[in-house]
Scaffold this motif. Sequence first.
Motif, mmCIF file in Angstrom:
data_model
loop_
_atom_site.group_PDB
_atom_site.id
_atom_site.type_symbol
_atom_site.label_atom_id
_atom_site.label_comp_id
_atom_site.label_asym_id
_atom_site.label_seq_id
_atom_site.Cartn_x
_atom_site.Cartn_y
_atom_site.Cartn_z
ATOM 1 N N SER A 144 0.820 -1.215 0.000
ATOM 2 C CA SER A 144 0.000 0.000 0.000
ATOM 3 C C SER A 144 0.853 1.264 0.000
ATOM 4 O O SER A 144 0.350 2.361 -0.237
ATOM 5 C CB SER A 144 -0.924 0.013 1.224
ATOM 6 O OG SER A 144 -0.164 -0.081 2.432
ATOM 7 N N SER A 145 2.136 1.111 0.255
ATOM 8 C CA SER A 145 3.010 2.279 0.335
ATOM 9 C C SER A 145 3.371 2.791 -1.056
ATOM 10 O O SER A 145 3.295 2.065 -2.054
ATOM 11 C CB SER A 145 4.292 1.931 1.101
ATOM 12 O OG SER A 145 4.957 0.842 0.480
ATOM 13 N N GLU A 146 3.775 4.046 -1.115
ATOM 14 C CA GLU A 146 4.182 4.670 -2.370
ATOM 15 C C GLU A 146 5.551 4.150 -2.787
ATOM 16 O O GLU A 146 6.359 3.740 -1.959
ATOM 17 C CB GLU A 146 4.231 6.195 -2.174
ATOM 18 C CG GLU A 146 4.353 6.985 -3.455
ATOM 19 C CD GLU A 146 4.311 8.492 -3.190
ATOM 20 O OE1 GLU A 146 3.681 9.207 -3.982
ATOM 21 O OE2 GLU A 146 4.901 8.937 -2.186
ATOM 22 N N ALA A 147 5.805 4.147 -4.089
ATOM 23 C CA ALA A 147 7.101 3.683 -4.594
ATOM 24 C C ALA A 147 8.230 4.495 -3.988
ATOM 25 O O ALA A 147 8.114 5.721 -3.824
ATOM 26 C CB ALA A 147 7.131 3.791 -6.119
ATOM 27 N N PRO A 148 9.350 3.855 -3.638
ATOM 28 C CA PRO A 148 10.477 4.588 -3.046
ATOM 29 C C PRO A 148 10.933 5.762 -3.896
ATOM 30 O O PRO A 148 11.314 6.811 -3.366
ATOM 31 C CB PRO A 148 11.564 3.517 -2.935
ATOM 32 C CG PRO A 148 10.820 2.234 -2.828
ATOM 33 C CD PRO A 148 9.606 2.396 -3.684
ATOM 34 N N ALA A 149 10.915 5.615 -5.223
ATOM 35 C CA ALA A 149 11.367 6.705 -6.099
ATOM 36 C C ALA A 149 10.482 7.932 -5.957
ATOM 37 O O ALA A 149 10.955 9.071 -6.085
ATOM 38 C CB ALA A 149 11.380 6.242 -7.554
ATOM 39 N N LEU A 150 9.195 7.715 -5.688
ATOM 40 C CA LEU A 150 8.270 8.842 -5.572
ATOM 41 C C LEU A 150 8.381 9.540 -4.221
ATOM 42 O O LEU A 150 7.832 10.630 -4.046
ATOM 43 C CB LEU A 150 6.826 8.366 -5.790
ATOM 44 C CG LEU A 150 6.537 7.747 -7.156
ATOM 45 C CD1 LEU A 150 5.088 7.293 -7.242
ATOM 46 C CD2 LEU A 150 6.849 8.733 -8.275
ATOM 47 N N ARG A 151 9.082 8.912 -3.277
ATOM 48 C CA ARG A 151 9.276 9.534 -1.970
ATOM 49 C C ARG A 151 10.606 10.283 -1.884
ATOM 50 O O ARG A 151 10.968 10.816 -0.837
ATOM 51 C CB ARG A 151 9.226 8.470 -0.868
ATOM 52 C CG ARG A 151 7.903 7.726 -0.776
ATOM 53 C CD ARG A 151 7.762 6.994 0.539
ATOM 54 N NE ARG A 151 8.790 5.982 0.731
ATOM 55 C CZ ARG A 151 8.646 4.709 0.381
ATOM 56 N NH1 ARG A 151 7.528 4.299 -0.194
ATOM 57 N NH2 ARG A 151 9.616 3.828 0.605
ATOM 58 N N ALA A 152 11.331 10.309 -3.013
ATOM 59 C CA ALA A 152 12.637 10.969 -3.029
ATOM 60 C C ALA A 152 12.465 12.484 -2.883
ATOM 61 O O ALA A 152 11.478 13.055 -3.359
ATOM 62 C CB ALA A 152 13.366 10.651 -4.325
ATOM 63 N N PRO A 153 13.413 13.163 -2.225
ATOM 64 C CA PRO A 153 13.324 14.624 -2.074
ATOM 65 C C PRO A 153 13.466 15.335 -3.419
ATOM 66 O O PRO A 153 13.947 14.762 -4.401
ATOM 67 C CB PRO A 153 14.492 14.956 -1.140
ATOM 68 C CG PRO A 153 15.437 13.810 -1.277
ATOM 69 C CD PRO A 153 14.589 12.607 -1.543
ATOM 70 N N LEU A 154 13.062 16.588 -3.451
ATOM 71 C CA LEU A 154 13.085 17.378 -4.680
ATOM 72 C C LEU A 154 14.491 17.487 -5.264
ATOM 73 O O LEU A 154 14.667 17.550 -6.481
ATOM 74 C CB LEU A 154 12.525 18.781 -4.397
ATOM 75 C CG LEU A 154 12.426 19.730 -5.594
ATOM 76 C CD1 LEU A 154 11.492 19.159 -6.659
ATOM 77 C CD2 LEU A 154 11.945 21.112 -5.140
ATOM 78 N N GLY A 155 15.495 17.486 -4.404
ATOM 79 C CA GLY A 155 16.871 17.605 -4.880
ATOM 80 C C GLY A 155 17.255 16.498 -5.845
ATOM 81 O O GLY A 155 18.071 16.705 -6.750
ATOM 82 N N TRP A 156 16.661 15.312 -5.677
ATOM 83 C CA TRP A 156 16.946 14.206 -6.580
ATOM 84 C C TRP A 156 16.480 14.535 -7.993
ATOM 85 O O TRP A 156 17.125 14.160 -8.970
ATOM 86 C CB TRP A 156 16.267 12.933 -6.082
ATOM 87 C CG TRP A 156 16.986 12.253 -4.963
ATOM 88 C CD1 TRP A 156 17.669 12.860 -3.941
ATOM 89 C CD2 TRP A 156 17.091 10.851 -4.741
ATOM 90 N NE1 TRP A 156 18.186 11.921 -3.074
ATOM 91 C CE2 TRP A 156 17.841 10.674 -3.546
ATOM 92 C CE3 TRP A 156 16.615 9.729 -5.391
ATOM 93 C CZ2 TRP A 156 18.125 9.420 -3.026
ATOM 94 C CZ3 TRP A 156 16.887 8.466 -4.884
ATOM 95 C CH2 TRP A 156 17.648 8.323 -3.707
#
Length: 334
Positions: A144-156
Amino acid sequence: MPASMFALAAVLTVAMMLAAVMGFAIQRGATCTVAAVDEILKQHRAYRLLAMVEASIWVLGGVLIGKALGLVNLMPAGYRPSSLTVLGAVLLGLGAAVNRACVFGAIARFGSGQWAYAATPLGFYLGCLAFPLLFPGLAPTPLSSEAPALRAPLGWAVLAALWMGWRVLRPLATAVRQRTAPAAACLGLRQWLSATRWTPHAATVVIGITFLLLLWLVGAWAYTEVLAELAQGMAMDLGARTLLFLALLAGAAYGGWTAGRFRHTRVTAGLSLRCLAGGLLMGLGSLLIPGGNDGLILLGMPLLWSYAWIAFLTMCLTIALYLQGFALLSRPAA
């Protein structure tokens, strides 16, 4: 025609063009996981495999930028890694090895006039259709969690934009240093497009970029997922997604024809059955993971889902073991 219908038609037309370019790149680059593993075993280098990983990195960068700009909203769910992930990857790798081409490679071979490889997507569909009978009650556990890539900070996203810009601008900078005239640069581009074979790196970059643009235009799309959804009776926007699949095939066929490699190959019962069996095994494996190797490379791995990376590595290991075993069995007795 209403403005909304005109806009949808325009988007679909552009998406079909991108799918055709992707098929063209798949054919010209001979992009295939089986070929990548075979290169490691025989030539002791991982040029093709690293090129596939770079395609994932391109998509990852595009996802980060798209998320920052609000272009990426709905993405596929992830799944918990388990024994089913490994079993599915083994079946996927075994199917690709039996087929002598993964789902990418089957498109490339079809684009070269090897018509028997039309049985590969058919087998994939039949495998998905047979899955409930062979594996009743088995299904990967969604997260149910969001993909790790989508939780990356804006700096990425900023770093991704800089890296992608560098990858595009570096060849241009080289041309400037060499004082290449614009006409010569255009000639070089035409020569590259007309080359009978691209490097795996160039092909996978084009595949990654076209998939990324398709992601922004029409959402996540992989032709194996269309076949799986169709077999499960849950395909959405089937007409448009089928047109994208046909455009992919047309682009591959055009790539083979313009490269002079398009040769009508006689379809034999043995080759057709092999392709059908390989496709069937890949279809079964794709539902256990879930995802075919195109979905893993262009969706699961860029989103940094662990199950996708585990599955892809297991698939490659299975192909390697199959190829090594086949080579030993084929070796004449002393």
